[in-house]
Design a protein around this motif. Sequence first.
Motif, PDB file in Angstrom:
ATOM      1  N   UNK A 162      48.545  38.186  49.750  1.00 64.74           N
ATOM      2  CA  UNK A 162      48.551  39.818  50.434  1.00 64.74           C
ATOM      3  C   UNK A 162      48.653  40.464  50.127  1.00 64.74           C
ATOM      4  N   UNK A 163      48.075  41.762  50.074  1.00 64.17           N
ATOM      5  CA  UNK A 163      48.645  43.109  49.884  1.00 64.17           C
ATOM      6  C   UNK A 163      48.199  43.812  51.618  1.00 64.17           C
ATOM      7  N   UNK A 164      49.439  44.712  52.246  1.00 65.65           N
ATOM      8  CA  UNK A 164      49.874  44.753  53.194  1.00 65.65           C
ATOM      9  C   UNK A 164      48.170  46.558  52.582  1.00 65.65           C
ATOM     10  N   UNK A 165      48.287  46.488  53.976  1.00 67.58           N
ATOM     11  CA  UNK A 165      46.713  47.735  54.360  1.00 67.58           C
ATOM     12  C   UNK A 165      48.156  48.963  52.775  1.00 67.58           C
ATOM     13  N   UNK A 166      47.208  50.025  52.354  1.00 66.62           N
ATOM     14  CA  UNK A 166      47.252  51.258  51.648  1.00 66.62           C
ATOM     15  C   UNK A 166      47.806  50.551  50.353  1.00 66.62           C
ATOM     16  N   UNK A 167      48.035  49.386  49.501  1.00 66.19           N
ATOM     17  CA  UNK A 167      49.040  49.129  49.301  1.00 66.19           C
ATOM     18  C   UNK A 167      47.837  48.750  46.913  1.00 66.19           C
ATOM     19  N   UNK A 168      48.377  48.874  46.231  1.00 63.56           N
ATOM     20  CA  UNK A 168      47.057  48.340  45.577  1.00 63.56           C
ATOM     21  C   UNK A 168      47.948  47.867  44.621  1.00 63.56           C
ATOM     22  N   UNK A 169      47.866  47.636  43.554  1.00 62.54           N
ATOM     23  CA  UNK A 169      48.035  46.453  42.064  1.00 62.54           C
ATOM     24  C   UNK A 169      48.117  47.246  41.027  1.00 62.54           C
ATOM     25  N   UNK A 170      48.822  47.571  39.845  1.00 57.46           N
ATOM     26  CA  UNK A 170      48.410  48.221  39.346  1.00 57.46           C
ATOM     27  C   UNK A 170      48.767  47.650  37.571  1.00 57.46           C
ATOM     28  N   UNK A 171      47.834  47.516  36.881  1.00 60.24           N
ATOM     29  CA  UNK A 171      48.460  47.531  35.785  1.00 60.24           C
ATOM     30  C   UNK A 171      48.671  46.214  35.628  1.00 60.24           C
ATOM     31  N   UNK A 172      47.910  44.718  36.442  1.00 64.16           N
ATOM     32  CA  UNK A 172      48.130  43.846  36.880  1.00 64.16           C
ATOM     33  C   UNK A 172      47.031  42.825  36.626  1.00 64.16           C
ATOM     34  N   UNK A 173      46.986  41.464  35.937  1.00 64.63           N
ATOM     35  CA  UNK A 173      45.454  40.667  35.925  1.00 64.63           C
ATOM     36  C   UNK A 173      45.742  39.549  37.069  1.00 64.63           C
ATOM     37  N   UNK A 174      44.353  39.741  37.631  1.00 66.84           N
ATOM     38  CA  UNK A 174      44.706  39.408  39.080  1.00 66.84           C
ATOM     39  C   UNK A 174      45.185  37.258  39.054  1.00 66.84           C
ATOM     40  N   UNK A 175      44.130  37.280  37.396  1.00 73.52           N
ATOM     41  CA  UNK A 175      44.220  35.747  37.383  1.00 73.52           C
ATOM     42  C   UNK A 175      45.731  35.280  36.526  1.00 73.52           C
ATOM     43  N   UNK A 176      46.818  35.703  36.649  1.00 69.22           N
ATOM     44  CA  UNK A 176      48.098  35.416  35.750  1.00 69.22           C
ATOM     45  C   UNK A 176      49.333  34.544  37.498  1.00 69.22           C
ATOM     46  N   UNK A 177      49.692  34.089  36.804  1.00 72.23           N
ATOM     47  CA  UNK A 177      50.648  32.455  37.700  1.00 72.23           C
ATOM     48  C   UNK A 177      51.554  33.831  37.918  1.00 72.23           C
ATOM     49  N   UNK A 178      51.652  33.363  39.164  1.00 73.13           N
ATOM     50  CA  UNK A 178      52.915  34.030  39.630  1.00 73.13           C
ATOM     51  C   UNK A 178      54.170  32.823  39.159  1.00 73.13           C
TER      52      UNK A 178
END
Length: 220
Positions: free
Chosen positions: A164-180
């Motif tokens: 979950x991303x806080x409001x106003x925060x965006x991921x940069x150059x990240x694959x959403x399907x990547x396993x953390x």
Amino acid sequence: MATIELPATTREERGSHNRPLRREGLVPAVLYGHNVEPRAITAPATVLHRVWMRAGRTQLIDLSVDGGRAQKVLVREMQIDPRTNRPIHADFFAVNLREKLTADVPVVVTGESPAVVDAKVGTLQQLVNTLRVECLPADLPAQFTVDVSGLDEIDAGIHVREITLPEGVELVHVDPDELVVKVAALRIVEEEPELAAAEEGEAPAEGEAAAESGEEAPAE
């Protein structure tokens, strides 16, 4: 969140002249960034250590140089003495509160995976340690927390898209399907036949074998 304050003073010494500063309990540093002429400064070592422990690279610091007006800064680089775990040099970046920036935010794992702790069939692997984000300086999160208490079987994991991303925060150059994080199966090492036989009972020494058979061991 409480304001994190750090006093600093302008310095003229450079290079090898920094050693006397450190002996005096001061840490050499550099200040640069938005509407700031790059300048060399020093900060009290004990205060800087406490600030670093609280702020890391993601929390805004009110830096006041020579008693002047505080500036909002982020730690861009921090050199740590491996023997003492104390800062020995720092880079501070003055930010524009109305301008977005990019930063790497740490990923912190919390909870316990039932597959690891209870069933003991797997081991937890953290595959991503930081996530790069873009946001206004004041919206920069201190960390992303990932709860692994729901990972109850082998190959269960949490993907980037599930954070979950806080409001106003965006991921940069990240694959959403990547396993953390994921639960990987424990590796079972099979014993060699020779090792298994040796564990069951070692072959007697030459002298012992001769004694058991009633024969004398040959003289050397």
